[in-house]
Design a protein around this motif. Structure first.
Motif, mmCIF file in Angstrom:
data_model
loop_
_atom_site.group_PDB
_atom_site.id
_atom_site.type_symbol
_atom_site.label_atom_id
_atom_site.label_comp_id
_atom_site.label_asym_id
_atom_site.label_seq_id
_atom_site.Cartn_x
_atom_site.Cartn_y
_atom_site.Cartn_z
ATOM 1 N N SER A 254 0.671 -1.249 0.101
ATOM 2 C CA SER A 254 0.371 0.217 0.056
ATOM 3 C C SER A 254 1.187 1.369 -0.208
ATOM 4 O O SER A 254 2.143 1.743 0.300
ATOM 5 N N LEU A 255 0.459 2.629 -0.005
ATOM 6 C CA LEU A 255 1.308 3.307 -0.762
ATOM 7 C C LEU A 255 0.276 4.894 0.851
ATOM 8 O O LEU A 255 -1.130 4.445 0.823
ATOM 9 N N THR A 256 1.430 5.466 1.492
ATOM 10 C CA THR A 256 0.226 6.409 2.125
ATOM 11 C C THR A 256 1.264 7.489 1.958
ATOM 12 O O THR A 256 2.072 7.934 1.813
ATOM 13 N N PHE A 257 0.477 8.762 1.041
ATOM 14 C CA PHE A 257 0.799 11.042 1.267
ATOM 15 C C PHE A 257 0.176 10.628 2.763
ATOM 16 O O PHE A 257 -1.000 10.878 2.622
ATOM 17 N N HIS A 506 -4.845 1.655 -1.687
ATOM 18 C CA HIS A 506 -4.726 -0.080 -1.743
ATOM 19 C C HIS A 506 -5.370 -0.710 -2.819
ATOM 20 O O HIS A 506 -5.885 0.010 -4.129
ATOM 21 N N TRP A 507 -4.471 -1.387 -3.283
ATOM 22 C CA TRP A 507 -4.290 -2.989 -4.514
ATOM 23 C C TRP A 507 -6.194 -3.216 -3.694
ATOM 24 O O TRP A 507 -6.453 -3.469 -2.689
ATOM 25 N N VAL A 508 -6.627 -3.271 -4.507
ATOM 26 C CA VAL A 508 -7.982 -4.343 -4.415
ATOM 27 C C VAL A 508 -7.829 -5.466 -3.630
ATOM 28 O O VAL A 508 -8.248 -5.852 -2.942
ATOM 29 N N ASP A 509 -6.721 -6.419 -4.870
ATOM 30 C CA ASP A 509 -6.856 -7.778 -4.275
ATOM 31 C C ASP A 509 -5.183 -7.676 -3.941
ATOM 32 O O ASP A 509 -3.780 -7.838 -5.445
ATOM 33 N N PRO A 510 -4.698 -7.684 -2.515
ATOM 34 C CA PRO A 510 -2.954 -6.778 -2.430
ATOM 35 C C PRO A 510 -2.826 -8.825 -2.953
ATOM 36 O O PRO A 510 -1.376 -7.976 -2.499
ATOM 37 N N THR A 511 -3.211 -9.622 -2.959
ATOM 38 C CA THR A 511 -2.167 -10.488 -3.227
ATOM 39 C C THR A 511 -1.682 -10.254 -5.328
ATOM 40 O O THR A 511 -0.768 -10.854 -5.699
ATOM 41 N N MET A 512 -1.996 -10.352 -5.616
ATOM 42 C CA MET A 512 -1.450 -9.726 -6.627
ATOM 43 C C MET A 512 -0.165 -9.323 -7.072
ATOM 44 O O MET A 512 0.754 -9.841 -7.653
ATOM 45 N N PRO A 513 0.821 -8.329 -6.586
ATOM 46 C CA PRO A 513 1.180 -7.640 -6.454
ATOM 47 C C PRO A 513 2.396 -9.660 -5.826
ATOM 48 O O PRO A 513 3.386 -9.296 -5.825
#
Length: 779
Positions: A254-257, A506-513
């Motif tokens: 995930s990324l946070t600014f 956030h990725w919708v499906d974080p298991t992709m990355p």
């Protein structure tokens, strides 16, 4: 040899070990690792079941197997199991290494700095020398320098405050590696070097996935052949507690600014800007490199200037809070002289934020405030247990677009000279063969730090912010979920509280990355847990496996997984009872009374689980003293200053004590025997109704949102129940203090568990009889 003479017979253990070996077979096709999904019921003996083939493969192939689990406490449990394989301590230290993030270890340079500061203070202000002297003695004797769950006594943080431990750990990413005078004796570097030559590296999901993410982000053009990651790139993984992979991947990718993130990057580049900070800036950390490579001076000065102009200045949160206060008190539209950029915002408030990043944060805050107020208006006074402090990014307010363009320009102005510095350092490595080994290592470490700590983060922020100006296509399934959130910060300048504003992706499906980063480098993965599948009553065995594969991301790999399922050897019908209490109100006083009565009935040995920290604290406040008067010690996560591992150790030792906890105590805690004979859950652990959950339920549920929520809840209940029975002679009761728990969730309990819906007093009577009978059978 590994099991020992007095081990319990566990028939499924050999079958589990046999299934696990599939993950250690040679790869048949490039970029197609072997994957084993092995669900092993509690009591199977899965830890030794995978250690056996993993240690054998490592010994024969002269390469490490990385064993990853979810928490630091579970890392310690696995390490304890290794005493069976490596009973001699010296051999065990050579063969097996625990790896954690740098923030867990004592940094000797930080320790030296804080000792010098304490020594130079007036005599009446030298109270810090006492804990520092104790830490010095510990540092001489410690095996690994781990201050967050290692061999430092758990009472240290409670007695002297955990802030001291944070200040001496490597938390700010300021390591100068081989340029440090303590480099040869550094605990972190020792751990890294030992891991390169170990057979088994015991890590956690957060470290493993963050390392995989960094390896994927490092461009090959900037990485000479000898520029390797500090941990190497493993080819064999064991993911214990594998049901946590989606959550760990979500965090890693995930990324946070935010104000905190951007201000921390400014501090990392510029160092301390007044105050009492000991932060070392990039110039101080790169002094030796800048001196030997004069070409760096130009881009370095440009980087410093762009950082000063583009990232939030010190006290940014105070200015943001002041601007919010002034905006809230501004005259209605049409009165006074509001700001042009921010309608209805006083000119003095906007002037206080005449800075790209700070103005952008203020615009995010304004959008969030407007959306939250709109939502509260629509609710018309309805109350909710969830205090929403977030909103969707799209559709964006008009005021957000111009400040987005400004902050994008500011971030690009920082990234450009940083990119040039990295390129010059890489060219220096490639062009000069006569570099001494120490300086070569110094350049490699600097390139890694610049990429990981700054450049890749800036690139991620730039990509995320560009999406603000491009609304998502409603006809396409998105890859990401973008939203704004407000988070509390510690009080500053006499104010009750201040806030940080975060833009999150956030990725919708974080298991992709997760799959894409491991697919090319890994040759074999074993994913194991007692709860890989959801035991939904209306699904076939194949349906359950298929959904488990989708959830864990193995469908994104080229090769389908090998499936294995081993049942628990325990007789749950004889060893356990489960109760759903039907006559409790939702009030804290009623809940506290129920916990007190249950803990008194069990005579201690009880684990109380909560879905909210606030409710845990309220219950603890009401029952701590009454239980203490009866000789039942009560410990609590988020109240006692000990870390979770120490809390569990104390709970395990004090067999008539009780422990209150949240998620970390629900998963993976191993307390066999008399020390745990009751698990009481405060309420049904439904997923929190935040934006992430809403969007994933909408996009991943296959049109069955209730089934999606049920699955998450059943898995949490299975993990909680799994704390209760750890050995064949264990016994205990599971109590749910929520009469609204639906019957469709009861399949979360192992087959054979008797479940009853009773009033509290009737349940207590039944519990007394059951515990007395089971205790008699143990005599």
């Amino acid at each position: 040899m590994m099991l020992g003479d007095h081990a319990e017979p566990r028939p499924g253990q050999a079958d589990f070990a046999s299934a696990a070996t599939q993950a250690f077979a040679p790869r048949d096709v490039p970029n197609a690792p072997h994957i084993v999904l092995a669900e092993a019921g509690t009591g199977t003996g899965k830890t030794l079941g995978y250690i056996a083939p993993a240690s054998l493969w490592a010994e024969k192939n002269d390469g490490p197997v990385w064993i990853s689990t979810y928490t630091r406490h579970l890392q310690r449990q696995i390490e304890q199991e290794l005493t069976r394989l490596y009973p001699e301590p010296t051999q065990r230290r050579q063969k097996a290494v625990i790896r954690k993030g740098r923030e867990n270890y004592l940094c000797l340079l930080n320790f030296e700095d804080i000792v010098n500061i304490a020594k130079n203070r007036p005599p009446h202000e030298r109270h810090m020398l006492i804990p520092l002297a104790l830490l010095s003695r510990w540092a001489d004797a410690t095996s690994d320098g781990d201050v967050m769950g290692g061999d430092l006594p758990g009472w240290f943080g409670e007695l002297f405050h955990h802030g001291l431990l944070s200040s001496i750990a490597d938390r700010r990413g300021e390591c100068i590696h081989s340029a440090c005078p303590h480099y040869q004796s550094c605990f972190i570097e020792h751990s890294i070097r030992r891991a390169r030559h170990a057979d088994l590296v015991i890590a956690n999901h957060a470290l493993v996935l963050s390392q995989a993410a960094w390896n994927a982000l490092l461009p090959q053009a900037l990485a000479p052949a000898n520029l390797s990651d500090e941990n190497g790139i493993p080819t064999r993984y064991v993911f214990d507690e594998g049901h946590h992979i989606p959550a760990a991947a979500d965090s890693a990718f995930s990324l946070t600014f935010s104000g905190l993130e951007t201000a921390e990057l400014r501090r990392w580049i510029l160092g301390a800007e007044g105050g009492r900070s000991r932060a070392r800036g990039l110039r101080r950390r790169m002094d030796d490199i800048l001196e030997r490579i004069p070409a760096l001076q130009g881009p370095f000065q440009a980087l410093i200037h762009a950082t000063q102009q583009g990232l939030p200045r010190p006290s940014w949160s105070v200015r943001l809070q002041d601007a919010r206060t002034q905006a809230a008190a501004s005259p209605p539209e049409g009165q006074g002289t509001p700001s042009i950029a921010f309608p209805n915002v006083p000119s003095e408030a906007e002037a206080a934020l005449d800075h790209p990043a700070e103005a952008f944060l203020f615009a995010l805050d304004r959008q969030l405030q407007a959306r939250v107020e709109e939502e509260n208006t629509l609710k018309r006074g309805e109350t909710s247990a969830y205090d929403r402090q977030e909103c969707d990014l799209h559709p964006t307010q008009d005021a957000l677009l111009p400040v987005t363009e400004k902050v994008l320009s500011a971030l690009q102005a920082i990234a450009q000279p940083l990119d040039r510095i990295i390129t010059l350092l890489s060219e220096q490595l490639e062009d000069q063969d006569d570099l001494d080994a120490a300086f070569q290592q110094r350049l490699e470490a600097t390139i890694r730090s610049l990429h990981r700590r700054a450049f890749s983060r800036l690139q991620g922020w730039i990509t995320m912010l560009r999406a603000i100006t491009t609304p998502p296509n409603p006809h396409e399934r998105p890859l990401y979920i973008d939203f704004i959130r407000r988070e509390r910060l510690p009080a500053l300048r006499g104010m009750d509280e201040t806030h940080d504003i975060t833009l999150n992706r956030h990725w919708v499906d974080p298991t992709m990355p997760f799959a894409s980063t491991l697919q090319s480098t890994a040759h074999g993965l074993l994913v194991t847990s007692a709860t890989l599948r959801d035991r939904s009553p209306d699904e076939t065995d194949d349906d359950q496996w298929r959904k488990a594969e989708e959830r864990l991301g193995t469908t994104h790999f080229l090769q389908p997984p090998f499936r294995a399922s081993l049942m628990s050897p325990f007789d749950y019908a004889q060893q356990t009872r489960a109760y759903i209490i039907t006559d409790l109100s939702g009030e804290i006083a009623s809940l506290a009374r129920a916990f007190q009565r249950l803990f008194e009935t069990s005579g201690g040995g009880a684990l109380g689980l909560f879905t909210a920290i606030r409710r845990l604290k309220e219950v603890h406040k009401r029952i701590n003293e009454p239980l203490g008067l009866q000789g039942i010690p009560l410990f609590a996560q988020h109240i006692d200053a000990m870390d979770n591992a120490t809390l569990v150790d104390v709970f395990r030792t004090e067999q008539h004590s009780c422990l209150l906890g949240t998620d970390a105590m629900r998963d993976g805690v191993d307390v066999p025997g008399e020390a745990l004979r009751m698990v009481a859950f405060e309420r049904t652990p439904w997923p929190r109704p935040d934006i992430l959950h809403r969007e994933r339920r909408r996009l991943l549920s296959g049109g069955r949102p209730r089934a999606y929520d049920d699955h998450i809840t059943r898995m949490r209940l299975r993990q909680a129940f799994g704390r209760l029975i750890r050995r064949t002679d264990d016994y205990g009761v599971f109590v749910m203090l929520d009469n609204r728990m639906p019957s469709r969730l009861l399949s979360a309990f192992p087959e054979g568990v008797p479940v009853q819906r009773l009033g509290l007093e009737q349940a207590i009577t039944d519990i007394k009889i059951f515990l007395k009978e089971r205790e008699a059978t143990q005599l």
